[in-house]
Scaffold this motif. Structure first.
Motif, mmCIF file in Angstrom:
data_model
loop_
_atom_site.group_PDB
_atom_site.id
_atom_site.type_symbol
_atom_site.label_atom_id
_atom_site.label_comp_id
_atom_site.label_asym_id
_atom_site.label_seq_id
_atom_site.Cartn_x
_atom_site.Cartn_y
_atom_site.Cartn_z
ATOM 1 N N MET A 273 0.846 -1.193 0.000
ATOM 2 C CA MET A 273 0.000 0.000 0.000
ATOM 3 C C MET A 273 0.883 1.245 0.000
ATOM 4 N N SER A 274 0.641 2.150 -0.911
ATOM 5 C CA SER A 274 1.454 3.355 -0.980
ATOM 6 C C SER A 274 1.015 4.363 0.074
ATOM 7 N N ASP A 275 1.959 5.236 0.421
ATOM 8 C CA ASP A 275 1.636 6.264 1.397
ATOM 9 C C ASP A 275 0.643 7.237 0.784
ATOM 10 N N PRO A 276 -0.319 7.680 1.579
ATOM 11 C CA PRO A 276 -1.293 8.641 1.048
ATOM 12 C C PRO A 276 -0.608 9.971 0.740
ATOM 13 N N LYS A 277 -1.206 10.737 -0.150
ATOM 14 C CA LYS A 277 -0.690 12.054 -0.500
ATOM 15 C C LYS A 277 -0.570 12.906 0.757
ATOM 16 N N SER A 278 -1.568 12.856 1.588
ATOM 17 C CA SER A 278 -1.510 13.529 2.874
ATOM 18 C C SER A 278 -2.516 12.890 3.812
ATOM 19 N N MET A 279 -2.240 13.028 5.097
ATOM 20 C CA MET A 279 -3.141 12.484 6.100
ATOM 21 C C MET A 279 -3.578 13.630 7.003
ATOM 22 N N VAL A 280 -4.871 13.698 7.264
ATOM 23 C CA VAL A 280 -5.419 14.737 8.120
ATOM 24 C C VAL A 280 -6.088 14.061 9.304
ATOM 25 N N GLU A 281 -5.612 14.385 10.505
ATOM 26 C CA GLU A 281 -6.263 13.870 11.708
ATOM 27 C C GLU A 281 -7.368 14.835 12.089
ATOM 28 N N VAL A 282 -8.536 14.301 12.366
ATOM 29 C CA VAL A 282 -9.673 15.141 12.738
ATOM 30 C C VAL A 282 -10.169 14.738 14.122
ATOM 31 N N THR A 283 -10.809 15.692 14.780
ATOM 32 C CA THR A 283 -11.413 15.415 16.079
ATOM 33 C C THR A 283 -12.907 15.236 15.887
ATOM 34 N N ALA A 284 -13.568 14.742 16.894
ATOM 35 C CA ALA A 284 -15.023 14.571 16.820
ATOM 36 C C ALA A 284 -15.703 15.911 16.534
ATOM 37 N N HIS A 285 -15.098 17.005 16.986
ATOM 38 C CA HIS A 285 -15.647 18.342 16.766
ATOM 39 C C HIS A 285 -15.627 18.717 15.277
ATOM 40 N N ASP A 286 -14.647 18.191 14.515
ATOM 41 C CA ASP A 286 -14.531 18.498 13.088
ATOM 42 C C ASP A 286 -15.540 17.742 12.235
ATOM 43 N N VAL A 287 -16.082 16.677 12.781
ATOM 44 C CA VAL A 287 -16.980 15.798 12.032
ATOM 45 C C VAL A 287 -18.385 16.386 11.983
ATOM 46 N N GLN A 288 -19.001 16.284 10.810
ATOM 47 C CA GLN A 288 -20.349 16.816 10.613
ATOM 48 C C GLN A 288 -21.354 15.682 10.547
ATOM 49 N N GLY A 289 -22.584 15.995 10.891
ATOM 50 C CA GLY A 289 -23.688 15.047 10.714
ATOM 51 C C GLY A 289 -23.410 13.675 11.288
ATOM 52 N N PRO A 290 -23.634 12.628 10.487
ATOM 53 C CA PRO A 290 -23.521 11.247 10.979
ATOM 54 C C PRO A 290 -22.106 10.695 10.974
ATOM 55 N N GLY A 291 -21.106 11.551 10.873
ATOM 56 C CA GLY A 291 -19.729 11.061 10.886
ATOM 57 C C GLY A 291 -18.976 11.326 9.599
ATOM 58 N N VAL A 292 -19.151 12.518 9.026
ATOM 59 C CA VAL A 292 -18.468 12.841 7.777
ATOM 60 C C VAL A 292 -17.640 14.117 7.913
ATOM 61 N N VAL A 293 -16.602 14.213 7.096
ATOM 62 C CA VAL A 293 -15.812 15.437 6.969
ATOM 63 C C VAL A 293 -15.829 15.839 5.500
ATOM 64 N N ALA A 294 -15.675 17.128 5.247
ATOM 65 C CA ALA A 294 -15.687 17.630 3.872
ATOM 66 C C ALA A 294 -14.259 17.723 3.337
ATOM 67 N N CYS A 295 -14.116 17.424 2.060
ATOM 68 C CA CYS A 295 -12.852 17.596 1.367
ATOM 69 C C CYS A 295 -13.168 18.298 0.052
ATOM 70 N N PRO A 296 -12.430 19.332 -0.351
ATOM 71 C CA PRO A 296 -11.241 19.848 0.302
ATOM 72 C C PRO A 296 -11.562 20.503 1.633
ATOM 73 N N ASN A 297 -10.602 20.424 2.550
ATOM 74 C CA ASN A 297 -10.805 21.022 3.867
ATOM 75 C C ASN A 297 -10.312 22.467 3.866
ATOM 76 N N PRO A 298 -10.695 23.256 4.859
ATOM 77 C CA PRO A 298 -10.360 24.689 4.873
ATOM 78 C C PRO A 298 -8.865 24.994 4.861
ATOM 79 N N LYS A 299 -8.015 24.055 5.247
ATOM 80 C CA LYS A 299 -6.575 24.300 5.283
ATOM 81 C C LYS A 299 -5.899 24.098 3.933
#
Length: 68
Positions: free
Chosen positions: A1-27
């Motif tokens: 398995m190749s290394d991902p382009k980037s890895m983003v660690e998120v907290t429960a506070h960053d997660v929306q709705g039923p457990g999703v995050v948006a990409c692209p992210n604000p950073k």
């Protein structure tokens, strides 16, 4: 398995709705933008963007609160 382009660690506070995050992210810079997609982290605490390959991972110890 190749290394991902980037890895983003998120907290429960960053997660929306039923457990999703948006990409692209604000950073992310504008040059790396793509259509907004939601990455589901509710199953195993991680997910990968189908456009840019960024992996989103729930930070260790964080717990998603599911609505019942």
């Amino acid at each position: 398995m190749s290394d991902p382009k980037s890895m983003v660690e998120v907290t429960a506070h960053d997660v929306q709705g039923p457990g999703v995050v948006a990409c692209p992210n604000p950073k992310m810079t504008l040059w790396s933008s793509h259509p907004k997609v939601f990455i589901d982290l509710s199953h195993d605490g991680r997910g990968k963007c189908p456009y840019c390959g960024t992996v989103y991972k729930l930070k260790a110890g964080e717990v998603l609160h599911h609505a019942h």
